[in-house]
Design a protein around this motif. Structure first.
Motif, mmCIF file in Angstrom:
data_model
loop_
_atom_site.group_PDB
_atom_site.id
_atom_site.type_symbol
_atom_site.label_atom_id
_atom_site.label_comp_id
_atom_site.label_asym_id
_atom_site.label_seq_id
_atom_site.Cartn_x
_atom_site.Cartn_y
_atom_site.Cartn_z
ATOM 1 N N ASN A 186 -2.650 7.634 14.578
ATOM 2 C CA ASN A 186 -3.057 6.371 13.949
ATOM 3 C C ASN A 186 -2.394 5.227 14.701
ATOM 4 N N PRO A 191 -1.163 0.296 -4.346
ATOM 5 C CA PRO A 191 -1.689 -0.802 -3.527
ATOM 6 C C PRO A 191 -1.799 -2.086 -4.341
ATOM 7 N N SER A 236 0.037 6.501 3.361
ATOM 8 C CA SER A 236 -1.144 7.367 3.365
ATOM 9 C C SER A 236 -0.846 8.711 4.010
ATOM 10 N N LEU A 237 -1.691 9.698 3.712
ATOM 11 C CA LEU A 237 -1.550 11.019 4.310
ATOM 12 C C LEU A 237 -1.672 10.937 5.821
ATOM 13 N N LEU A 238 -2.486 9.964 6.284
ATOM 14 C CA LEU A 238 -2.667 9.793 7.718
ATOM 15 C C LEU A 238 -1.331 9.481 8.394
ATOM 16 N N ASP A 239 -0.513 8.655 7.735
ATOM 17 C CA ASP A 239 0.795 8.319 8.291
ATOM 18 C C ASP A 239 1.695 9.556 8.403
ATOM 19 N N LYS A 240 1.563 10.441 7.434
ATOM 20 C CA LYS A 240 2.460 11.587 7.364
ATOM 21 C C LYS A 240 1.954 12.790 8.159
ATOM 22 N N TYR A 249 1.230 -1.990 9.987
ATOM 23 C CA TYR A 249 0.150 -2.562 9.183
ATOM 24 C C TYR A 249 0.293 -4.074 9.015
ATOM 25 N N ARG A 254 0.860 -1.183 0.000
ATOM 26 C CA ARG A 254 0.000 0.000 0.000
ATOM 27 C C ARG A 254 0.892 1.226 0.000
ATOM 28 N N THR A 255 0.316 2.324 -0.429
ATOM 29 C CA THR A 255 1.079 3.570 -0.425
ATOM 30 C C THR A 255 1.141 4.119 0.997
#
Length: 332
Positions: free
Chosen positions: A176, A250, A167-171, A188, A164-165
């Protein structure tokens, strides 16, 4: 078969610990919609969130205190739907209260914690389930049917690539838990790869040895973001997997290789299952139910009524925890 049963004339009253996103559509409604089950109480550390959930899902009781659910004499069974780091804490309390339990996957962040939870329920002979609901979904039961009927001949190897890429949430600064090493040490991999590894033991049998390598390639968060592993099932079938959560796209591709053909499918993506053999070429799309836990919960009811043994119990979930820890190098 566990010794606990419930009467068909009396509903089994469930309490839910945690009311995050997984309980909104995937799991929570399945308990309410299963005949003979009802949700009587819900708990969240934030009382206002528990109240909101209860109002929207028509749950009579809500609280911010887990003991008011676990020790409530009007609650017969408990579903623990919190992040993995609290599964052991709540699981041991449910076992002490002497109630059946379903715990979200993975069972715990480590095999050692999973074993402690398992032993607590085992000592009291309590029904104990893990929410690896894919073992009950018709799409994967069709794969099992093909394997069991020998559609691709003697089985040789299973291989899974899951990417998966980032995500913006990670950055972003938004929290999270899936990228917090204190809650999900392997990131993950803990959350997603556990589904596939559990499914492979269901389809192909228990694993007798596993190994792997892992690292944090991106440096975006504290948890691991890439894992590669290999294993061998007790029946001699070999397996390998690669899980990378910083890829450019992904991907979710599984290939089971047999002496006379292959079966292709996705563990997490909505894709058809395909059978390619010397004599057959089939592609079948079996839609998942709206509430993904529907068949998993229905099978818990059958288990508690003594009609079947559920495919995802504490014992099978414990094995999956062992496999994951072996791949991560946490067990000798």
């Amino acid at each position: 078969m566990a010794s606990f049963y419930f009467s068909k004339s009396q509903p089994l009253r469930w309490g839910i610990i945690g009311c995050g996103s997984v309980t909104e559509v995937k799991s929570g409604p399945a308990y309410r919609l299963t005949e003979g089950f009802e949700i009587t109480a819900v708990m969240c550390r934030h009382l206002e969130k528990a109240a909101d959930y209860a109002e929207r899902h028509k749950v009579p009781l809500f609280t911010s205190d887990a003991s008011e659910v676990i020790d409530n004499p009007d609650i017969d069974a408990v579903y623990i739907a919190t992040p993995p780091d609290t599964h052991k804490f709540y699981g041991l309390k449910v076992a002490e209260a002497g109630k059946p339990c379903c715990i979200e996957k993975p069972m715990a962040p480590s095999y050692a914690d999973s074993l402690e939870i398992f032993n607590a329920f085992q000592e009291k002979d309590l029904p104990f389930f893990i929410a690896y609901y894919r073992r009950s979904l018709p799409r994967f039961l069709k794969v099992k049917e093909w394997l069991d009927e020998g559609a691709i001949g003697e089985l040789r190897h299973v291989h899974w690539v899951k990417t998966r890429t980032a995500s913006l949430l990670d950055k972003s600064e938004k929290y999270n838990w899936r990228t917090d090493a204190k809650i999900a040490p392997a990131g993950y991999f803990d959350d997603l790869a556990s589904h596939g590894l559990d499914l492979f033991t269901f389809l192909l049998g228990d694993i007798k040895e596993a190994t792997g390598v892992s690292s944090n390639q991106q440096g975006l968060y504290s948890a691991l973001d890439t894992v590669a592993g290999s294993w061998i099932h007790k029946n001699g079938i070999t397996g390998s997997g690669s899980w990378n959560f910083g890829s450019y796209q992904p991907l979710d591709k599984v290939k089971i290789i047999g002496a006379k053909g292959e079966i292709h499918f996705s563990v997490l993506h909505e894709e058809p299952i395909q059978l390619l053999s010397e004599t057959r070429k089939e592609s079948v799309f079996i839609e998942h139910p709206k509430h993904l836990h529907q068949f998993h919960v229905a099978n818990m009811k059958k288990h508690l009524l003594g009609e079947m043994i559920h495919p995802s119990t504490g014992a099978t979930g414990l094995h999956t925890s062992w496999v994951m820890d072996k791949i991560l190098g946490n067990l000798v």
